[in-house]
Design a protein around this motif. Sequence first.
Motif, PDB file in Angstrom:
ATOM      1  N   HIS A 297      84.853  12.749 -10.482  1.00 64.29           N
ATOM      2  CA  HIS A 297      83.741  13.276 -11.279  1.00 64.29           C
ATOM      3  C   HIS A 297      82.530  12.345 -11.136  1.00 64.29           C
ATOM      4  O   HIS A 297      82.635  11.248 -10.577  1.00 64.29           O
ATOM      5  N   ALA A 298      81.413  12.768 -11.712  1.00 63.95           N
ATOM      6  CA  ALA A 298      80.191  11.966 -11.660  1.00 63.95           C
ATOM      7  C   ALA A 298      80.204  10.847 -12.709  1.00 63.95           C
ATOM      8  O   ALA A 298      79.221  10.121 -12.840  1.00 63.95           O
ATOM      9  N   ASP A 299      81.321  10.699 -13.441  1.00 69.42           N
ATOM     10  CA  ASP A 299      81.352   9.789 -14.597  1.00 69.42           C
ATOM     11  C   ASP A 299      80.889   8.367 -14.269  1.00 69.42           C
ATOM     12  O   ASP A 299      80.011   7.813 -14.935  1.00 69.42           O
TER      13      ASP A 299
ATOM     14  N   ILE B 254      77.378  23.596  -5.033  1.00 69.28           N
ATOM     15  CA  ILE B 254      78.302  23.970  -6.115  1.00 69.28           C
ATOM     16  C   ILE B 254      79.305  22.836  -6.306  1.00 69.28           C
ATOM     17  O   ILE B 254      79.851  22.299  -5.326  1.00 69.28           O
ATOM     18  N   GLN B 255      79.579  22.510  -7.572  1.00 72.00           N
ATOM     19  CA  GLN B 255      80.522  21.433  -7.882  1.00 72.00           C
ATOM     20  C   GLN B 255      81.858  21.666  -7.171  1.00 72.00           C
ATOM     21  O   GLN B 255      82.353  22.789  -7.147  1.00 72.00           O
ATOM     22  N   ALA B 256      82.398  20.601  -6.623  1.00 79.28           N
ATOM     23  CA  ALA B 256      83.750  20.559  -6.012  1.00 79.28           C
ATOM     24  C   ALA B 256      83.816  21.169  -4.609  1.00 79.28           C
ATOM     25  O   ALA B 256      84.886  21.170  -4.002  1.00 79.28           O
ATOM     26  N   VAL B 257      82.699  21.689  -4.084  1.00 76.67           N
ATOM     27  CA  VAL B 257      82.709  22.190  -2.706  1.00 76.67           C
ATOM     28  C   VAL B 257      82.523  21.004  -1.764  1.00 76.67           C
ATOM     29  O   VAL B 257      81.571  20.236  -1.898  1.00 76.67           O
TER      30      VAL B 257
ATOM     31  N   ALA C 152      93.086  25.094 -11.652  1.00 73.83           N
ATOM     32  CA  ALA C 152      92.377  25.558 -10.454  1.00 73.83           C
ATOM     33  C   ALA C 152      91.198  26.402 -10.895  1.00 73.83           C
ATOM     34  O   ALA C 152      91.212  26.980 -11.982  1.00 73.83           O
ATOM     35  N   ALA C 153      90.178  26.466 -10.041  1.00 68.81           N
ATOM     36  CA  ALA C 153      89.033  27.323 -10.357  1.00 68.81           C
ATOM     37  C   ALA C 153      88.551  27.995  -9.070  1.00 68.81           C
ATOM     38  O   ALA C 153      87.357  28.221  -8.891  1.00 68.81           O
ATOM     39  N   VAL C 154      89.499  28.306  -8.187  1.00 68.48           N
ATOM     40  CA  VAL C 154      89.111  28.837  -6.869  1.00 68.48           C
ATOM     41  C   VAL C 154      88.569  30.269  -6.996  1.00 68.48           C
ATOM     42  O   VAL C 154      87.577  30.617  -6.365  1.00 68.48           O
ATOM     43  N   GLU C 155      89.227  31.089  -7.844  1.00 66.24           N
ATOM     44  CA  GLU C 155      88.702  32.448  -8.037  1.00 66.24           C
ATOM     45  C   GLU C 155      87.316  32.387  -8.670  1.00 66.24           C
ATOM     46  O   GLU C 155      86.418  33.150  -8.306  1.00 66.24           O
ATOM     47  N   ALA C 156      87.144  31.483  -9.610  1.00 70.49           N
ATOM     48  CA  ALA C 156      85.815  31.316 -10.224  1.00 70.49           C
ATOM     49  C   ALA C 156      84.808  30.883  -9.161  1.00 70.49           C
ATOM     50  O   ALA C 156      83.669  31.372  -9.129  1.00 70.49           O
ATOM     51  N   LEU C 157      85.245  29.993  -8.261  1.00 65.63           N
ATOM     52  CA  LEU C 157      84.325  29.558  -7.202  1.00 65.63           C
ATOM     53  C   LEU C 157      83.896  30.743  -6.333  1.00 65.63           C
ATOM     54  O   LEU C 157      82.748  30.800  -5.900  1.00 65.63           O
TER      55      LEU C 157
ATOM     56  N   VAL D 265      83.221  33.645  -7.212  1.00 65.56           N
ATOM     57  CA  VAL D 265      82.145  34.346  -7.920  1.00 65.56           C
ATOM     58  C   VAL D 265      80.852  33.521  -7.859  1.00 65.56           C
ATOM     59  O   VAL D 265      79.763  34.051  -7.625  1.00 65.56           O
ATOM     60  N   VAL D 266      80.987  32.213  -8.035  1.00 67.27           N
ATOM     61  CA  VAL D 266      79.814  31.334  -7.986  1.00 67.27           C
ATOM     62  C   VAL D 266      79.249  31.287  -6.561  1.00 67.27           C
ATOM     63  O   VAL D 266      78.022  31.299  -6.362  1.00 67.27           O
ATOM     64  N   ALA D 267      80.137  31.272  -5.575  1.00 64.65           N
ATOM     65  CA  ALA D 267      79.699  31.238  -4.169  1.00 64.65           C
ATOM     66  C   ALA D 267      78.989  32.537  -3.810  1.00 64.65           C
ATOM     67  O   ALA D 267      77.953  32.532  -3.128  1.00 64.65           O
TER      68      ALA D 267
END
Length: 356
Positions: free
Chosen positions: A114-116, A217-220, A307-312, A314-316
């Motif tokens: 993360h960017a923490d 996009i975050q995590a790409v 996981a957030a691949v399906e969400a990605l 949509v964002v992509a």
Amino acid sequence: MTLRLATAGESHGPALVGILSGLPAGLELDHDRIDADLARRQQGYGRSPRQKLEQDRIEVIAGLRHGHTLGTPLAFLVRNRDHANWEWGMSPWPPEGEASGKGTKPVTLPRPGHADLAGTLKYGLDDARNALERASARQTAITVAAGAAAKALLAQIGIEVAGTMLEMGDVDAAKAERDTVGGVVEVRARGVPPGLGSYASKEDRLDSRLAAALMGIQAVKGVEIGDGFALAGERGSAAHDEIFRDERGYYRETNRAGGLEGGVSNGEEIVARAAMKPLPTLMRPLRSADLETGEPAEALVERSDVAAVEALSVVAEASVAFELARAVREKFGGDAIGDFVAAHGAYLERIPWSAR
Ligand SMILES: Cc1cc2nc3c(=O)[nH]c(=O)nc-3n(C[C@H](O)[C@H](O)[C@H](O)COP(=O)(O)O)c2cc1C
């Protein structure tokens, strides 16, 4: 003439905000369709209960009247319903009264991936929350809302954009081991005429713009256009798309280039893929170092998805749609939607190409 999107908002602050300028006047937007895309972003296998909690909705503040754009900046927001639990912790002004709810203690255990840590060092912070709140992918709700408007514009000239998930790690096994997974998504755009983007300079190239839109996009962590990395191992004779012409105009029988040659759309389907790393917040925390003491410590555990691949996907889709909408605004201009559609029609009259 181009599209611009300015955004603001923290993950647990009152709301996320977008200002989208450059849409022509008279474009019809569908409230339900935008909310449906926001809902698609929140669904998918491996996501946490927060997604059920949020139920994102767009609220339009300016630039729209009776469902049609005014040609002025479209201002909108998506409220963070979870903010109710963070009112003290994320209060924009010095909070009043006793500390209550979430976010009352500083985050001093930076999470790898993360960017923490980088954010606290860069901005001189003593609470990593001041970095992670904005770095969070919660921001992608605004990307999706803006993408929905972009898709409405593209639909006016017959362009359709769709994102899908191609690969994902084993969510069930990862969840049982309190771990996370990543995956690969693909976005395809149909009906894109030849001639969007330019080889004139590298920042004008549509392939570089799409890559930046996806990498933003975050995590790409990887992007490819068409056959991308696989092309490196092919011979030229097997890597390029031969040119044919019939009564409907130019076409290809293969599309290894993913619809882009020389940074310019070539009339074939645009194909772009993005690789997502496994999500970095683990319920079984990774090793870290405490920001206050410098001592070894376990990273922060905060409610998070497996996981957030399906969400990605949509964002992509939204990100590619936005970049294509920018490119068509640049090519076809127009203050009114009719001007824009007419310019596209005149261009198609001129070139020997039609959508297949
Ligand atoms: C749609 C979406 C949802 C995400 N959800 C989470 C999550 O629940 N937990 C998490 O640790 N990271 C999540 N991420 C990834 C982080 O936001 C991202 O890895 C982090 O901000 C660091 O940025 P970087 O990976 O681009 O370097 C998500 C990313 C996307 C695109």
